[in-house]
Design a protein around this motif. Structure first.
Motif, PDB file in Angstrom:
ATOM      1  N   ALA A 140     -15.324  10.184 -28.402  1.00 52.20           N
ATOM      2  CA  ALA A 140     -16.138   9.469 -29.395  1.00 52.20           C
ATOM      3  C   ALA A 140     -15.273   8.786 -30.448  1.00 52.20           C
ATOM      4  O   ALA A 140     -15.373   9.090 -31.633  1.00 52.20           O
ATOM      5  N   GLY A 141     -14.444   7.872 -30.023  1.00 53.35           N
ATOM      6  CA  GLY A 141     -13.640   7.105 -30.969  1.00 53.35           C
ATOM      7  C   GLY A 141     -13.303   5.762 -30.362  1.00 53.35           C
ATOM      8  O   GLY A 141     -12.153   5.499 -30.020  1.00 53.35           O
ATOM      9  N   GLY A 142     -14.330   4.907 -30.225  1.00 55.65           N
ATOM     10  CA  GLY A 142     -14.147   3.654 -29.499  1.00 55.65           C
ATOM     11  C   GLY A 142     -14.350   2.416 -30.324  1.00 55.65           C
ATOM     12  O   GLY A 142     -14.705   1.357 -29.792  1.00 55.65           O
ATOM     13  N   GLY A 143     -14.148   2.515 -31.663  1.00 54.96           N
ATOM     14  CA  GLY A 143     -14.245   1.325 -32.509  1.00 54.96           C
ATOM     15  C   GLY A 143     -13.060   0.400 -32.318  1.00 54.96           C
ATOM     16  O   GLY A 143     -12.042   0.784 -31.729  1.00 54.96           O
ATOM     17  N   PRO A 144     -13.157  -0.844 -32.804  1.00 49.34           N
ATOM     18  CA  PRO A 144     -12.060  -1.810 -32.636  1.00 49.34           C
ATOM     19  C   PRO A 144     -10.706  -1.293 -33.102  1.00 49.34           C
ATOM     20  O   PRO A 144      -9.679  -1.587 -32.494  1.00 49.34           O
ATOM     21  N   ALA A 145     -10.692  -0.500 -34.178  1.00 45.46           N
ATOM     22  CA  ALA A 145      -9.420   0.011 -34.700  1.00 45.46           C
ATOM     23  C   ALA A 145      -8.694   0.880 -33.689  1.00 45.46           C
ATOM     24  O   ALA A 145      -7.455   0.944 -33.689  1.00 45.46           O
ATOM     25  N   MET A 146      -9.452   1.554 -32.820  1.00 42.97           N
ATOM     26  CA  MET A 146      -8.830   2.414 -31.821  1.00 42.97           C
ATOM     27  C   MET A 146      -7.989   1.591 -30.858  1.00 42.97           C
ATOM     28  O   MET A 146      -6.850   1.944 -30.539  1.00 42.97           O
ATOM     29  N   PHE A 147      -8.520   0.491 -30.394  1.00 44.28           N
ATOM     30  CA  PHE A 147      -7.816  -0.310 -29.397  1.00 44.28           C
ATOM     31  C   PHE A 147      -6.830  -1.290 -30.038  1.00 44.28           C
ATOM     32  O   PHE A 147      -5.849  -1.676 -29.413  1.00 44.28           O
ATOM     33  N   ASP A 148      -7.092  -1.642 -31.283  1.00 47.43           N
ATOM     34  CA  ASP A 148      -6.127  -2.465 -32.025  1.00 47.43           C
ATOM     35  C   ASP A 148      -4.824  -1.711 -32.257  1.00 47.43           C
ATOM     36  O   ASP A 148      -3.776  -2.323 -32.472  1.00 47.43           O
ATOM     37  N   ALA A 149      -4.878  -0.370 -32.220  1.00 45.93           N
ATOM     38  CA  ALA A 149      -3.667   0.432 -32.408  1.00 45.93           C
ATOM     39  C   ALA A 149      -2.715   0.312 -31.227  1.00 45.93           C
ATOM     40  O   ALA A 149      -1.536   0.666 -31.333  1.00 45.93           O
ATOM     41  N   LYS A 150      -3.220  -0.159 -30.067  1.00 48.49           N
ATOM     42  CA  LYS A 150      -2.395  -0.421 -28.884  1.00 48.49           C
ATOM     43  C   LYS A 150      -1.579   0.812 -28.468  1.00 48.49           C
ATOM     44  O   LYS A 150      -0.357   0.745 -28.274  1.00 48.49           O
ATOM     45  N   LEU A 151      -2.276   1.920 -28.312  1.00 49.53           N
ATOM     46  CA  LEU A 151      -1.636   3.169 -27.906  1.00 49.53           C
ATOM     47  C   LEU A 151      -1.848   3.394 -26.412  1.00 49.53           C
ATOM     48  O   LEU A 151      -2.990   3.408 -25.946  1.00 49.53           O
ATOM     49  N   PRO A 152      -0.778   3.599 -25.649  1.00 53.76           N
ATOM     50  CA  PRO A 152      -0.920   3.722 -24.193  1.00 53.76           C
ATOM     51  C   PRO A 152      -1.460   5.057 -23.722  1.00 53.76           C
ATOM     52  O   PRO A 152      -1.780   5.219 -22.542  1.00 53.76           O
ATOM     53  N   ASN A 153      -1.575   6.034 -24.630  1.00 53.19           N
ATOM     54  CA  ASN A 153      -2.020   7.382 -24.246  1.00 53.19           C
ATOM     55  C   ASN A 153      -3.517   7.587 -24.405  1.00 53.19           C
ATOM     56  O   ASN A 153      -4.032   8.658 -24.108  1.00 53.19           O
ATOM     57  N   VAL A 154      -4.256   6.553 -24.861  1.00 55.82           N
ATOM     58  CA  VAL A 154      -5.669   6.689 -25.215  1.00 55.82           C
ATOM     59  C   VAL A 154      -6.575   6.380 -24.028  1.00 55.82           C
ATOM     60  O   VAL A 154      -6.357   5.401 -23.296  1.00 55.82           O
ATOM     61  N   PHE A 155      -7.645   7.196 -23.878  1.00 53.48           N
ATOM     62  CA  PHE A 155      -8.701   6.953 -22.889  1.00 53.48           C
ATOM     63  C   PHE A 155     -10.027   7.315 -23.548  1.00 53.48           C
ATOM     64  O   PHE A 155     -10.310   8.490 -23.784  1.00 53.48           O
ATOM     65  N   PHE A 156     -10.816   6.294 -23.863  1.00 53.80           N
ATOM     66  CA  PHE A 156     -12.113   6.487 -24.513  1.00 53.80           C
ATOM     67  C   PHE A 156     -13.171   6.719 -23.439  1.00 53.80           C
ATOM     68  O   PHE A 156     -13.423   5.843 -22.612  1.00 53.80           O
ATOM     69  N   VAL A 157     -13.807   7.901 -23.466  1.00 60.57           N
ATOM     70  CA  VAL A 157     -14.652   8.312 -22.353  1.00 60.57           C
ATOM     71  C   VAL A 157     -16.130   8.003 -22.639  1.00 60.57           C
ATOM     72  O   VAL A 157     -16.973   8.892 -22.796  1.00 60.57           O
ATOM     73  N   GLN A 158     -16.408   6.726 -22.745  1.00 53.75           N
ATOM     74  CA  GLN A 158     -17.760   6.188 -22.752  1.00 53.75           C
ATOM     75  C   GLN A 158     -17.719   4.886 -21.953  1.00 53.75           C
ATOM     76  O   GLN A 158     -16.641   4.321 -21.749  1.00 53.75           O
ATOM     77  N   SER A 189     -25.081  -1.367 -43.659  1.00 51.85           N
ATOM     78  CA  SER A 189     -24.111  -0.703 -42.780  1.00 51.85           C
ATOM     79  C   SER A 189     -23.111   0.131 -43.553  1.00 51.85           C
ATOM     80  O   SER A 189     -22.705  -0.217 -44.672  1.00 51.85           O
ATOM     81  N   LEU A 190     -22.684   1.206 -42.913  1.00 50.44           N
ATOM     82  CA  LEU A 190     -21.656   2.090 -43.454  1.00 50.44           C
ATOM     83  C   LEU A 190     -20.278   1.453 -43.300  1.00 50.44           C
ATOM     84  O   LEU A 190     -19.968   0.859 -42.270  1.00 50.44           O
ATOM     85  N   ASP A 191     -19.452   1.597 -44.340  1.00 41.90           N
ATOM     86  CA  ASP A 191     -18.063   1.134 -44.273  1.00 41.90           C
ATOM     87  C   ASP A 191     -17.277   2.147 -43.436  1.00 41.90           C
ATOM     88  O   ASP A 191     -16.735   3.119 -43.940  1.00 41.90           O
ATOM     89  N   ASP A 192     -17.265   1.905 -42.135  1.00 42.14           N
ATOM     90  CA  ASP A 192     -16.701   2.834 -41.168  1.00 42.14           C
ATOM     91  C   ASP A 192     -16.215   2.017 -39.983  1.00 42.14           C
ATOM     92  O   ASP A 192     -16.881   1.053 -39.577  1.00 42.14           O
ATOM     93  N   PRO A 193     -15.047   2.364 -39.383  1.00 43.25           N
ATOM     94  CA  PRO A 193     -14.514   1.550 -38.287  1.00 43.25           C
ATOM     95  C   PRO A 193     -15.346   1.594 -37.020  1.00 43.25           C
ATOM     96  O   PRO A 193     -15.142   0.777 -36.119  1.00 43.25           O
ATOM     97  N   PHE A 194     -16.272   2.532 -36.915  1.00 43.59           N
ATOM     98  CA  PHE A 194     -17.235   2.546 -35.807  1.00 43.59           C
ATOM     99  C   PHE A 194     -18.473   1.737 -36.152  1.00 43.59           C
ATOM    100  O   PHE A 194     -18.934   0.906 -35.375  1.00 43.59           O
ATOM    101  N   ALA A 195     -19.029   1.987 -37.340  1.00 45.95           N
ATOM    102  CA  ALA A 195     -20.394   1.566 -37.636  1.00 45.95           C
ATOM    103  C   ALA A 195     -20.531   0.079 -37.955  1.00 45.95           C
ATOM    104  O   ALA A 195     -21.313  -0.630 -37.317  1.00 45.95           O
ATOM    105  N   SER A 196     -19.820  -0.393 -38.969  1.00 38.42           N
ATOM    106  CA  SER A 196     -20.055  -1.762 -39.420  1.00 38.42           C
ATOM    107  C   SER A 196     -19.670  -2.826 -38.388  1.00 38.42           C
ATOM    108  O   SER A 196     -20.357  -3.860 -38.299  1.00 38.42           O
ATOM    109  N   PRO A 197     -18.614  -2.646 -37.557  1.00 39.18           N
ATOM    110  CA  PRO A 197     -18.332  -3.684 -36.558  1.00 39.18           C
ATOM    111  C   PRO A 197     -19.468  -3.900 -35.567  1.00 39.18           C
ATOM    112  O   PRO A 197     -19.659  -5.009 -35.063  1.00 39.18           O
TER     113      PRO A 197
END
Length: 413
Positions: A140-158, A189-197
């Motif tokens: 449960a961490g699939g907002g734009p900031a997650m993928f903008d971090a460009k981390l090769p170890n991440v797998f968002f399971v949704q 909207s909530l100021d949150d990297p998941f919610a407002s985008p």
């Protein structure tokens, strides 16, 4: 988008669910070759929001992780080793989640880590995991900031990045005859990297389709009472309210609308409203009818192992299939993926997990999963709606269990 298990019959129920076991451990950096030298438990470190703003979905994730571990262990563990979860509370704090994963990896020397709840916590947590070369499979961490971090170890399971959470609602609204579409919209909207985008992306599409924005406000996380903001929404009198929410602010918005006796024709909330148990409890069961949200899992799904998951969950935690929070299914699916890698490679080495998951497509409760190089999934979400006390998929038609109900009835109706 976004927001669920064991007893003696579990072995039989879970037979179709278990993908198999796993070997020794990548341990610290994932560079240690996997073998069968260790017969001790596979220790998995997890930080979850068991208190604070994200405690509702955090506890739902905990149920999913624990049911997965119970199921695995009832079937002999992973490659003959039992699974042991080490779960610590991050109190919904980005600072605490960093401390937790640093301690889990460098001090406790867990074999693997699984992710927390929310983009706000998952981005710093994934950064820590990447520094130590740990795979970071997260529910449960699939907002734009997650993928903008460009981390090769991440797998968002949704099935989809959360910015796409609102796309099914947009598609539904634009599929209506023009005479039935809303003409105006408000976006609190909530100021949150998941919610407002999520709400921002929807606003752009609705405006392009001719739906006029009459109100928009992004409020800070410390805003607990949304009454004053909803009063402004009421003054603007929109046909539709599209809200980028998490959980507590979702409940507060609805309670403020009920108090003001303001019932727009359409209400969509990114998160909070998609909790099958917490939402009706917090806003009143009679006030849920007709509210839309986004979903990534539903009880009637025929995805890999889902019937056994539902049976095991209800046996362990009670209730029925429609009481299961999708966050529980997301967390369970994280474990399914580790099982799948162990089956394929005979290893739980962290680098092996990373390399293996980046290749191919993987069946889970969340459907067939695949990701780009930075862990962004390649599928799509569904639209869910509260109808007669149940949260049901209503769009698109190929996953719907009920036709969409609109316009939203008055509160209490």
């Amino acid at each position: 988008m976004g927001q669920g298990r064991v007893r003696t019959a579990l072995v039989a129920l879970a037979a179709g669910l278990i993908i198999a076991g796993c070997s020794s451990g990548g341990g610290g950096g994932g560079s240690t070759p996997s073998g069968s030298a260790s017969s001790g438990p596979i220790v998995i470190g997890i930080s979850l929001s068991l208190s604070g703003d994200f405690s509702d979905p955090g506890n739902a994730a905990k149920k999913g992780y624990e049911l997965w571990a119970d199921t695995v262990n009832a079937n002999g563990g992973i490659l003959g080793r039992q699974v042991q979860l080490k779960i610590v509370d991050d109190a919904s704090s980005p600072d605490q989640v960093v401390t937790n994963y640093q301690n889990l990896i460098s001090k406790d020397k867990v074999d693997l880590v699984f992710g927390p709840f929310s983009t706000l916590l998952s981005v710093p947590a994934a950064t820590v995991a990447n520094r130590y070369h740990y795979a970071f499979v997260e529910p449960a961490g699939g907002g734009p900031a997650m993928f903008d971090a460009k981390l090769p170890n991440v797998f968002f399971v949704q099935p989809a990045p959360v910015v796409g959470c609102g796309q099914p609602f947009v598609d539904f609204i634009l599929s209506l005859p023009e005479s039935q579409r809303p003409k105006t919209a408000a976006y609190p909207s909530l100021d949150d990297p998941f919610a407002s985008p999520i709400a921002d992306a929807m606003q752009q599409q609705f405006e392009a389709a001719g739906i006029t924005t009459v109100f928009k406000q992004i409020y800070p996380p410390e805003t607990k009472d949304l009454t004053s903001i909803i009063e402004k929404v009421v003054t603007a009198n929109p046909d539709m309210v599209v809200a980028g929410t998490q959980s507590e602010d979702s409940y507060s918005q609805i309670k403020a609308m009920v108090q003001a006796n303001f019932s727009p024709k359409f209400v969509f909330q990114a998160n909070g409203a998609n909790s099958p148990t917490e939402f009706p409890d917090k806003v009143g069961a009679d006030n849920t009818q007709g509210i839309f949200s986004c979903g990534d899992w539903f009880p009637n799904s025929t995805a890999n192992g889902n019937p056994a998951f539902v049976a095991a969950y209800t046996a362990k935690f009670g209730g029925d299939a429609f009481d299961i929070d999708s966050t529980s299914a997301e967390a369970y699916s994280v474990g399914q993926l580790i099982e799948a890698v162990a089956t394929k490679t005979g290893s739980i080495d962290n680098q092996t997990i990373i390399d293996t998951l980046h290749a191919g497509t993987w069946p889970t409760l969340e459907g067939e999963m695949s990701w780009d190089q930075y862990g962004s999934p390649q599928g799509s979400d569904m639209l869910v709606e509260w109808i007669d006390g149940k949260l049901l998929p209503v769009f698109p038609a190929d996953v719907a269990l009920h036709d969409p109900v609109y316009p939203k009835p008055d509160w209490g109706g």
